[in-house]
Design a protein around this motif. Structure first.
Motif, PDB file in Angstrom:
ATOM      1  N   ARG A 288      71.126  62.093  -7.165  1.00 40.26           N
ATOM      2  CA  ARG A 288      71.187  61.232  -5.977  1.00 40.26           C
ATOM      3  C   ARG A 288      70.590  61.931  -4.756  1.00 40.26           C
ATOM      4  N   GLU A 289      70.943  63.196  -4.564  1.00 42.38           N
ATOM      5  CA  GLU A 289      70.436  63.933  -3.404  1.00 42.38           C
ATOM      6  C   GLU A 289      68.927  64.154  -3.491  1.00 42.38           C
ATOM      7  N   LEU A 290      68.459  64.445  -4.690  1.00 40.83           N
ATOM      8  CA  LEU A 290      67.024  64.638  -4.878  1.00 40.83           C
ATOM      9  C   LEU A 290      66.255  63.336  -4.638  1.00 40.83           C
ATOM     10  N   LEU A 291      66.786  62.229  -5.141  1.00 42.35           N
ATOM     11  CA  LEU A 291      66.133  60.940  -4.921  1.00 42.35           C
ATOM     12  C   LEU A 291      66.193  60.527  -3.461  1.00 42.35           C
ATOM     13  N   THR A 292      67.262  60.887  -2.767  1.00 41.98           N
ATOM     14  CA  THR A 292      67.353  60.599  -1.340  1.00 41.98           C
ATOM     15  C   THR A 292      66.218  61.298  -0.588  1.00 41.98           C
ATOM     16  N   ALA A 293      65.952  62.556  -0.943  1.00 43.01           N
ATOM     17  CA  ALA A 293      64.856  63.297  -0.314  1.00 43.01           C
ATOM     18  C   ALA A 293      63.509  62.667  -0.651  1.00 43.01           C
ATOM     19  N   LEU A 294      63.333  62.291  -1.919  1.00 42.19           N
ATOM     20  CA  LEU A 294      62.069  61.684  -2.340  1.00 42.19           C
ATOM     21  C   LEU A 294      61.826  60.365  -1.623  1.00 42.19           C
ATOM     22  N   VAL A 295      62.830  59.496  -1.591  1.00 43.30           N
ATOM     23  CA  VAL A 295      62.676  58.189  -0.946  1.00 43.30           C
ATOM     24  C   VAL A 295      62.429  58.357   0.546  1.00 43.30           C
TER      25      VAL A 295
END
Length: 209
Positions: free
Chosen positions: A86-93
């Motif tokens: 979730r945290e990694l996808l938050t950064a990507l988005v």
């Protein structure tokens, strides 16, 4: 009349290509339209400066990647090795959504949404252009967090997750360019995109129970 430098001409062609590729698609775009929009009289200007249509598209995508890398790199550094999916996808988005700020970025989102499957993920090897980038490292970390999935399922899900993110942001970019009101505000839209993609990646594999 002041003479235009080669670098200035390249930049004009890249900006014109962003408009034409976004409107006509990378494959359907007419190079003559790009040359004309860039204000060039030489019909072979693209070939002269970039070698081919593919070379021009690579230059457009390199500029797009550089912009998102500026946002993504510090976010990824801040997470360190502790971030979950979730945290990694938050950064990507967040990094990808930074392109929504202006028309140039929005056009690049439209273009890249049609190129998502060129990441190379389904082959298990990222595209060489992603080697050593924050984007490539982030995707590798997400894949590591999904180590419980069978290899082919993990690769396919990662590729489809990137496709989903790209398509969602391209749709919002298109609405911005068209002046169409979206159903949700940006904050909810981006948060929901992260949650939806996280749930997709973590979904149980059929028949694994």
């Amino acid at each position: 009349m002041a003479r235009t430098s080669g670098q200035e001409t390249r930049e004009k062609l890249i900006r014109a290509a962003e408009e034409v590729f976004a409107a006509q698609g990378p494959d359907g775009a007419q190079l003559r339209d790009i040359v004309r929009l860039a204000g060039q009289s030489n019909p072979s200007a693209v070939q002269y400066h970039f070698g081919s249509r593919a070379g021009l598209l690579d230059a457009v995508m390199a500029g797009r990647q550089a912009r998102t890398e500026q946002v993504l790199a510090p976010l990824l550094d801040e997470l360190g090795e502790d971030g979950g999916v979730r945290e990694l996808l938050t950064a990507l988005v967040a990094a990808e959504a930074s392109l929504l700020a202006d028309d140039r970025g929005r056009r690049c989102l439209l273009i890249s949404s049609r190129l998502t499957h060129e990441t190379g993920l389904r082959t298990g090897r990222l595209h060489p252009a992603l080697d050593g980038t924050s984007y490539g490292r982030l995707i590798g970390r997400v894949g590591d967090r999904l180590g419980g999935l069978p290899g082919p399922v993990r690769l396919e899900r990662l590729d489809l997750a990137l496709t989903l993110i790209g398509a969602a942001l391209a749709d919002r970019a298109r609405r911005r360019l068209d002046g169409t009101e979206p159903l949700t505000g940006d904050e909810l839209f981006l948060a929901d995109l992260v949650e939806t993609t996280t749930a997709f990646l973590h979904a149980p594999v059929p028949g694994s129970a």
